[in-house]
Design a protein around this motif. Sequence first.
Motif, PDB file in Angstrom:
ATOM      1  N   LEU A   1       0.829  -1.208   0.000  1.00 57.48           N
ATOM      2  CA  LEU A   1       0.000   0.000   0.000  1.00 57.48           C
ATOM      3  C   LEU A   1       0.867   1.262   0.000  1.00 57.48           C
ATOM      4  CD1 LEU A   1      -2.614  -1.023   2.752  1.00 57.48           C
ATOM      5  CD2 LEU A   1      -2.873  -1.238   0.268  1.00 57.48           C
ATOM      6  N   TYR A   2       2.119   1.063   0.226  1.00 56.51           N
ATOM      7  CA  TYR A   2       3.020   2.206   0.366  1.00 56.51           C
ATOM      8  C   TYR A   2       3.923   2.346  -0.868  1.00 56.51           C
ATOM      9  CZ  TYR A   2       1.581   2.191   5.260  1.00 56.51           C
ATOM     10  OH  TYR A   2       0.854   2.237   6.413  1.00 56.51           O
ATOM     11  N   ARG A   3       4.353   3.584  -1.030  1.00 51.36           N
ATOM     12  CA  ARG A   3       5.342   3.833  -2.066  1.00 51.36           C
ATOM     13  C   ARG A   3       6.634   4.269  -1.378  1.00 51.36           C
ATOM     14  NH1 ARG A   3       3.039   8.267  -5.642  1.00 51.36           N
ATOM     15  NH2 ARG A   3       1.580   8.570  -3.928  1.00 51.36           N
ATOM     16  N   TYR A   4       7.725   3.982  -2.016  1.00 56.87           N
ATOM     17  CA  TYR A   4       9.029   4.365  -1.459  1.00 56.87           C
ATOM     18  C   TYR A   4       9.735   5.263  -2.476  1.00 56.87           C
ATOM     19  CZ  TYR A   4       8.076   0.541   1.745  1.00 56.87           C
ATOM     20  OH  TYR A   4       7.517  -0.269   2.679  1.00 56.87           O
ATOM     21  N   PRO A   5       9.335   6.525  -2.568  1.00 58.28           N
ATOM     22  CA  PRO A   5       9.854   7.359  -3.659  1.00 58.28           C
ATOM     23  C   PRO A   5      11.354   7.624  -3.571  1.00 58.28           C
ATOM     24  CG  PRO A   5       8.476   8.666  -2.165  1.00 58.28           C
ATOM     25  CD  PRO A   5       8.453   7.267  -1.665  1.00 58.28           C
ATOM     26  N   TYR A   6      11.753   8.368  -2.635  1.00 57.77           N
ATOM     27  CA  TYR A   6      13.184   8.711  -2.511  1.00 57.77           C
ATOM     28  C   TYR A   6      13.563   8.642  -1.042  1.00 57.77           C
ATOM     29  CZ  TYR A   6      11.974  10.799  -6.976  1.00 57.77           C
ATOM     30  OH  TYR A   6      11.486  11.004  -8.216  1.00 57.77           O
ATOM     31  N   GLY A   7      14.752   8.367  -0.788  1.00 65.19           N
ATOM     32  CA  GLY A   7      15.276   8.471   0.572  1.00 65.19           C
ATOM     33  C   GLY A   7      14.772   7.408   1.518  1.00 65.19           C
ATOM     34  N   GLY A   8      13.962   6.509   1.054  1.00 67.68           N
ATOM     35  CA  GLY A   8      13.535   5.369   1.867  1.00 67.68           C
ATOM     36  C   GLY A   8      12.337   5.638   2.757  1.00 67.68           C
ATOM     37  N   ARG A   9      11.818   6.851   2.829  1.00 68.98           N
ATOM     38  CA  ARG A   9      10.668   7.115   3.697  1.00 68.98           C
ATOM     39  C   ARG A   9       9.392   6.709   2.960  1.00 68.98           C
ATOM     40  NH1 ARG A   9       7.858  12.051   5.663  1.00 68.98           N
ATOM     41  NH2 ARG A   9       6.984  11.427   7.674  1.00 68.98           N
ATOM     42  N   LYS A  10       8.647   5.787   3.557  1.00 68.39           N
ATOM     43  CA  LYS A  10       7.477   5.257   2.836  1.00 68.39           C
ATOM     44  C   LYS A  10       6.296   6.213   2.942  1.00 68.39           C
ATOM     45  CE  LYS A  10       5.897   2.179   6.513  1.00 68.39           C
ATOM     46  NZ  LYS A  10       5.610   0.810   6.874  1.00 68.39           N
ATOM     47  N   ILE A  11       5.541   6.263   1.825  1.00 63.09           N
ATOM     48  CA  ILE A  11       4.369   7.152   1.754  1.00 63.09           C
ATOM     49  C   ILE A  11       3.172   6.304   1.350  1.00 63.09           C
ATOM     50  CG2 ILE A  11       3.343   9.150   0.592  1.00 63.09           C
ATOM     51  CD1 ILE A  11       6.304   9.930  -0.075  1.00 63.09           C
ATOM     52  N   LEU A  12       2.100   6.497   2.087  1.00 62.67           N
ATOM     53  CA  LEU A  12       0.877   5.736   1.790  1.00 62.67           C
ATOM     54  C   LEU A  12       0.291   6.190   0.471  1.00 62.67           C
ATOM     55  CD1 LEU A  12      -1.227   3.665   2.905  1.00 62.67           C
ATOM     56  CD2 LEU A  12      -2.472   5.638   3.797  1.00 62.67           C
ATOM     57  N   ASP A  13      -0.041   5.202  -0.354  1.00 62.94           N
ATOM     58  CA  ASP A  13      -0.669   5.515  -1.630  1.00 62.94           C
ATOM     59  C   ASP A  13      -2.181   5.503  -1.399  1.00 62.94           C
ATOM     60  OD1 ASP A  13      -1.728   5.630  -4.118  1.00 62.94           O
ATOM     61  OD2 ASP A  13      -0.681   3.865  -4.919  1.00 62.94           O
ATOM     62  N   PRO A  14      -2.819   6.693  -1.391  1.00 60.60           N
ATOM     63  CA  PRO A  14      -4.251   6.738  -1.044  1.00 60.60           C
ATOM     64  C   PRO A  14      -5.138   6.008  -2.045  1.00 60.60           C
ATOM     65  CG  PRO A  14      -3.435   8.927  -1.628  1.00 60.60           C
ATOM     66  CD  PRO A  14      -2.266   8.018  -1.714  1.00 60.60           C
ATOM     67  N   SER A  15      -4.627   5.768  -3.242  1.00 55.45           N
ATOM     68  CA  SER A  15      -5.451   5.062  -4.241  1.00 55.45           C
ATOM     69  C   SER A  15      -5.298   3.541  -4.130  1.00 55.45           C
ATOM     70  CB  SER A  15      -5.049   5.505  -5.651  1.00 55.45           C
ATOM     71  OG  SER A  15      -3.722   5.090  -5.907  1.00 55.45           O
ATOM     72  N   ALA A  16      -4.318   3.120  -3.327  1.00 50.88           N
ATOM     73  CA  ALA A  16      -4.109   1.665  -3.192  1.00 50.88           C
ATOM     74  C   ALA A  16      -5.215   1.055  -2.330  1.00 50.88           C
ATOM     75  CB  ALA A  16      -2.758   1.394  -2.552  1.00 50.88           C
ATOM     76  N   VAL A  17      -5.585  -0.157  -2.698  1.00 53.36           N
ATOM     77  CA  VAL A  17      -6.639  -0.858  -1.948  1.00 53.36           C
ATOM     78  C   VAL A  17      -6.075  -2.193  -1.436  1.00 53.36           C
ATOM     79  CG1 VAL A  17      -8.954  -1.863  -2.044  1.00 53.36           C
ATOM     80  CG2 VAL A  17      -8.427   0.186  -3.370  1.00 53.36           C
ATOM     81  N   MET A  18      -6.340  -2.429  -0.182  1.00 48.02           N
ATOM     82  CA  MET A  18      -5.913  -3.696   0.437  1.00 48.02           C
ATOM     83  C   MET A  18      -6.667  -4.853  -0.230  1.00 48.02           C
ATOM     84  SD  MET A  18      -3.882  -4.547   2.959  1.00 48.02           S
ATOM     85  CE  MET A  18      -3.599  -5.741   4.241  1.00 48.02           C
ATOM     86  N   PRO A  19      -5.999  -5.956  -0.524  1.00 45.80           N
ATOM     87  CA  PRO A  19      -6.743  -7.118  -1.066  1.00 45.80           C
ATOM     88  C   PRO A  19      -7.827  -7.564  -0.082  1.00 45.80           C
ATOM     89  CG  PRO A  19      -4.375  -7.479  -1.182  1.00 45.80           C
ATOM     90  CD  PRO A  19      -4.572  -6.249  -0.378  1.00 45.80           C
ATOM     91  N   ASP A  20      -8.831  -8.270  -0.613  1.00 48.54           N
ATOM     92  CA  ASP A  20      -9.918  -8.763   0.253  1.00 48.54           C
ATOM     93  C   ASP A  20      -9.358  -9.585   1.406  1.00 48.54           C
ATOM     94  OD1 ASP A  20     -11.822  -7.582  -1.225  1.00 48.54           O
ATOM     95  OD2 ASP A  20     -12.307  -9.382  -2.420  1.00 48.54           O
ATOM     96  N   PHE A  21     -10.105  -9.588   2.492  1.00 42.82           N
ATOM     97  CA  PHE A  21      -9.648 -10.306   3.689  1.00 42.82           C
ATOM     98  C   PHE A  21      -9.405 -11.786   3.388  1.00 42.82           C
ATOM     99  CE2 PHE A  21     -10.777 -12.910   7.429  1.00 42.82           C
ATOM    100  CZ  PHE A  21      -9.704 -12.582   8.237  1.00 42.82           C
ATOM    101  N   GLU A  22     -10.345 -12.395   2.662  1.00 42.24           N
ATOM    102  CA  GLU A  22     -10.221 -13.841   2.429  1.00 42.24           C
ATOM    103  C   GLU A  22      -8.959 -14.164   1.618  1.00 42.24           C
ATOM    104  OE1 GLU A  22     -13.871 -14.881   0.551  1.00 42.24           O
ATOM    105  OE2 GLU A  22     -13.197 -14.243  -1.422  1.00 42.24           O
ATOM    106  N   ARG A  23      -8.550 -13.194   0.799  1.00 39.34           N
ATOM    107  CA  ARG A  23      -7.340 -13.403  -0.003  1.00 39.34           C
ATOM    108  C   ARG A  23      -6.083 -13.344   0.884  1.00 39.34           C
ATOM    109  NH1 ARG A  23      -6.863 -13.604  -5.433  1.00 39.34           N
ATOM    110  NH2 ARG A  23      -9.031 -13.040  -5.724  1.00 39.34           N
ATOM    111  N   VAL A  24      -6.109 -12.393   1.826  1.00 36.75           N
ATOM    112  CA  VAL A  24      -4.962 -12.272   2.737  1.00 36.75           C
ATOM    113  C   VAL A  24      -4.975 -13.433   3.741  1.00 36.75           C
ATOM    114  CG1 VAL A  24      -3.760 -10.757   4.383  1.00 36.75           C
ATOM    115  CG2 VAL A  24      -5.121  -9.763   2.538  1.00 36.75           C
ATOM    116  N   PHE A  25      -6.172 -13.748   4.200  1.00 41.11           N
ATOM    117  CA  PHE A  25      -6.328 -14.811   5.207  1.00 41.11           C
ATOM    118  C   PHE A  25      -5.865 -16.157   4.635  1.00 41.11           C
ATOM    119  CE2 PHE A  25      -9.145 -17.709   7.771  1.00 41.11           C
ATOM    120  CZ  PHE A  25      -8.551 -17.447   8.992  1.00 41.11           C
TER     121      PHE A  25
END
Lengths: 246, 215
Positions: free
Chosen positions: B90-114
């Motif tokens: 869900l995160y992007r790592y643009p420069y310098g290693g500090r991760k930034i949340l991608d607001p357009s990213a969507v977590m996979p369905d629970f059953e898929r992660v489970f």
Amino acid sequence: MLNLNHVTKKYGTQTALSDVSLTLERGEIVGLFGENGAGKTTLMQSILGFHRFEGDITLDGEKITHKNITNISYATSAHSFFANLSAAAHRDFYQSHFKTFNGARFDALMEFFSLTAARHKPLFSFSTGQKNQFEVILALSQGADYILMDEPFAGNDIFNREDFYKVLLGILEPHETVLLSTHLIEEVSDFIGRAVLLHKGQIIGDIRTEDLEESGMTLTAYIKQQYRYQGDRVSKALSALTGEDL
Amino acid sequence: MECPDHHDGHDRYDWYHTKPTHDGNGKQHMQKIRALGHRIQAAMKRFLTHHTPPGMNMRGEFAFFIIGTLLAFLYALGYLVRFADAKDALYRYPYGGRKILDPSAVMPDFERVFDCAWAGFFIVALCMTGYILYHYLYFYQNTKSIYLMRRLEQRWELHRRCLTAPLIGIGLSLAFAALCFVFAYLIYRYATPAVCLPEHAGMSLRGLLFGVGGV
């Protein structure tokens, strides 16, 4: 009183018991005789409710259910004890499950059969003879009024058996009934009061031993007569096999 | 406030402090714990004596259950790895290693992660049902002790002895499976950034039981 009324048991198309009617009065010692496959075991197991059958079986006028089943004990040559448990553990098990368990009789019979020293050993370590003895001890100590024994001494030596019959006659209370199935006719002839003969699932003879004595006939002779035993069948068979006239 | 027993020279607990007042009390404490342990052990033994086939060695079954459950737990831990990977995506790592949340990213369905993380517990439960059959067959092994069991006044004795231990095992396995599910869902629900949660929970019974192929 144990009453079997027109009992028929079939295994598929094979009839194991055919219209068997029999009454055992309290205090009787009855020998049940018959060839292998005559239906002796099926008869006993039907009494115990192990099989479905036609007809009815009552114990003191009531159908046999879990409420009165403890008034019947059963010793079988197949053994009904737990092989991994010791004799002492069986004593505890019987004590907690049979209200009428006779601990004094159990101890006395254990002593009589010289099993007391081995009472903490698991039963699988016993010899066949000892297992038979223990099976009989349990049946006699349960405190049941009706004791069914299905060839309990298969594998025991004759001295052991004879001593046992004597002890059994000595310890049985007047209200205790024994139904003993065996092939050892001569051995039990002095011990039983009545002989019932089964042949192909049917009762073909039922006689008191005192009636036999009065008629001057031995039990073996009576059984042979009822079975229409052909005394010359051995010589006939040998003649046919050897071609010689014997 | 003076404790009345404080200076009597006996090893007793201080009546208002929770810690022992003398070294001997530590031993006494240990003895009490040991005695409690023995009592629990005796109670368990008594319970097993009356709820298992007489003479049956239950150690093998017990060991199977413990090892099976541990393996099921280990397998269930795989969920944490999948969840961490999915969350990381869900995160992007643009420069310098500090991760930034991608607001357009969507977590996979629970059953898929489970991805059937609780499967191990169901397998243990299934094996425990096999023990039910094994317990009944025990009464036909070596001797016909079934003849004795069927002559007992207590008509449920046979079934009680055959069913209790496996049913406890099945019950515990299912309870562990339920716990595993609840924990997994709580982690998914509250450790995932709210903006990245999918609109639908993505939970179908079929997907949860048989999986949908992972993340």
